[in-house]
Each structure stands twice: as C-alpha cells, then as structure tokens.
Design a protein around this motif. Sequence first.
Motif, mmCIF file in Angstrom:
data_model
loop_
_atom_site.group_PDB
_atom_site.id
_atom_site.type_symbol
_atom_site.label_atom_id
_atom_site.label_comp_id
_atom_site.label_asym_id
_atom_site.label_seq_id
_atom_site.Cartn_x
_atom_site.Cartn_y
_atom_site.Cartn_z
ATOM 1 N N THR A 66 0.836 -1.204 0.000
ATOM 2 C CA THR A 66 0.000 0.000 0.000
ATOM 3 C C THR A 66 0.868 1.250 0.000
ATOM 4 N N ILE A 67 0.284 2.342 -0.438
ATOM 5 C CA ILE A 67 0.997 3.616 -0.464
ATOM 6 C C ILE A 67 1.394 4.039 0.945
ATOM 7 N N ASP A 68 0.536 3.780 1.928
ATOM 8 C CA ASP A 68 0.828 4.176 3.307
ATOM 9 C C ASP A 68 2.074 3.501 3.853
ATOM 10 N N GLN A 69 2.480 2.386 3.273
ATOM 11 C CA GLN A 69 3.662 1.658 3.757
ATOM 12 C C GLN A 69 4.967 2.213 3.186
ATOM 13 N N LYS A 71 8.096 4.393 2.767
ATOM 14 C CA LYS A 71 8.866 5.187 3.720
ATOM 15 C C LYS A 71 9.293 6.537 3.152
ATOM 16 N N ARG A 76 5.388 8.834 -0.940
ATOM 17 C CA ARG A 76 4.142 8.510 -0.236
ATOM 18 C C ARG A 76 3.122 9.645 -0.389
ATOM 19 N N ALA A 77 3.573 10.877 -0.223
ATOM 20 C CA ALA A 77 2.669 12.029 -0.305
ATOM 21 C C ALA A 77 2.139 12.227 -1.722
ATOM 22 N N GLY A 80 -0.265 9.392 -2.803
ATOM 23 C CA GLY A 80 -1.527 9.548 -2.093
ATOM 24 C C GLY A 80 -2.330 10.723 -2.610
#
Length: 332
Positions: A66-69, A71, A76-77, A80
């Motif tokens: 997932t994108i939330d994982q 680092k 990630r930003a 998302g």
Amino acid sequence: MIITRTPFRMSFFGGGTDYPAWYAEHGGAVLATSINKYCYITCRHLPPFFEHKHRIVHSLIENVQTIDQIKHPAVRAILGWAGCERGLEIHHDGDLPARSGLGSSSSFTVGLLHALAALEGRHASKEYLASNAIHVEQNVIGENVGSQDQVSAAYGGFNLVEFHRNGSFSASPVILRQERLAEFESHLMLCFTGFSRIASEVAKSQIANLRERQAQLHRMREMVDEAIAILQSANAPIEELGKLLHESWLCKRSLSDKVSTSDIDYLYQEAIKAGAIGGKIMGAGGGGFLMLFVKPELQDNVRERLKHLIHVPFKFEDGGSRVVMYQPNGLS
C-alpha cells in the motif's frame, strides 16, 4: 515506461523572500537559474506478477503493498495526493547528492509529478508542475520550504521569479546579451563542503525569525533588482555582482544561527583569501554546496586553497523538467 529529467537550481539573490509566511504579506522575488545537473525519475506500471504492489528504488529498495507503507515521504505524499490505484515501480537517480542546497527535493517532486502525468497520457504544463509541487511539499508533506525551487525545476532557465501576496507566482526569463550571461557563468564556482543538512530544519529557524529580520529580507529583495540592473548594464563591471553576492551572504547568514557554521565560515574566508569576491552557501544553509564568484584567472588559486573539497563544473540550462523517454505501454 516514462523517464523524466529535472534540473537542479542555483539561486543567487532573494532567497528567504520566497517563504509563504513572508511573501503573503510583503511579496517576494528571487533571481535563479537551473543548471545541467539533473534528477532522473523512471516510472512504470508494475505488472501484477509480484508479491508487492509498489516498488520504490532510491537509497532504499521498498517493496510494499500500500501507499501508506512507503517510507519515502515525497513518494508517499505524491502517490496519495494523486490517488494512484495501479501498482507502480519508481526509480530515482541524481547527478548530485541530496540535502546539498541545490533544490534536489523539489526536483524530485517535480520530476515524479511529471512522470505520473505522462504515464496517464496527460501533458503537464510548467505552471501545473511548479504549483502542484509547491502544494505537495508545503501542504501535503508539511515541509518548511520556500517556493522558488519548484519553479526553477519546472521552468528551467535564468529567471526572475516573483511571488505575489495572493499566493501566485510569475517566472520571467531575464533578457541578457548571451556574452554577458556567459561572462557571469564563467565567474562562478561550485564546491561541495561535505556537510549535509536537513533543509527543513534550517528553514524552520529562518521562518521563526522573519519578523525580527525584516530589514535584511527587504534588502535581499532589493538586491534582485540591483543584480539584474548590473547584468543588463553595458558599463557595469561584472565584479559588481560578486560584491553584491558577498553582501547578500552577510544578510543571509544573519537570518538564523543555523545558516552558517564555523566550518563554513572558515571555508568562505579561505576562498576570499585566494581571490573570491563573494559567494554563499546554497539553499537554506547549514552545509551542502558553496557557490563562489571568482575571476577566471584566479579560480586555480581557489581550487588549490580548497583542494580538499569536491569541485563541480556546471553550465546554466534552460530546459526545465522534461520527459526524455515516453513508452507508456512498455513497448519499444
């Protein structure tokens, strides 16, 4: 597969007036150029044959579901914010080290935004890339960063970038004789101090001092116009820019006690003794690259005096962020 190439930048005058907390009240402007050192982003949709959905290759190799994982804070930003649903493989390569004062973080952000747009078959204008990179870095990631790096990375070229009280910006190429621009370029040296720093932390200390440093910031804004007048003058010696850079450095280092260090001050003074007229630490300060203004005939003296540093030859560039390979279906 998409590959974008996005330049790093060199800022000469006006840095500090590009923080939103400043220009929302006073307006701001910088004189800056992009240089022929680049951030490369390779991006493709990842085939669905792997245990992971996303693969991010930078200083680490990240295989995540997932994108939330992820680092890497910018990846990630951006993913998302962009609402990416399909799996992606992203590789990052750079000509120069990160955290060095040449806008590498913003070049990365602009380059990835450009790659994602191209992967979707969309043309991304320079204004789109710059404004969205500013939004992502300042509002999504929450970094203490100004707004100039993103504009230089997206637009490229030697520009006057103005920041308006309403939050908008304009980037205007500085009109010069090519001989004059080449003369300016020939007087510049770039040396890597070997000290890295977290720009956001240095910038945070500057932002906290904005109200107490209004006189310095207004003076730094005035220098933008003075520098352009010197460059466009038929009579002013180019050395006047070196003197102005020295004055600008004195103003900049007074913005926060984190801008310079005893080691940086020592290097700068050694360069002056060897023949430099002026210069500055690039970016927010605290380390990274030292830019010096030196007559060409004295540059060997400066190299010898600072021989323990890495000296980086460079040229101005005017391309901005570009898609250098476009094979959206992965086919040749």
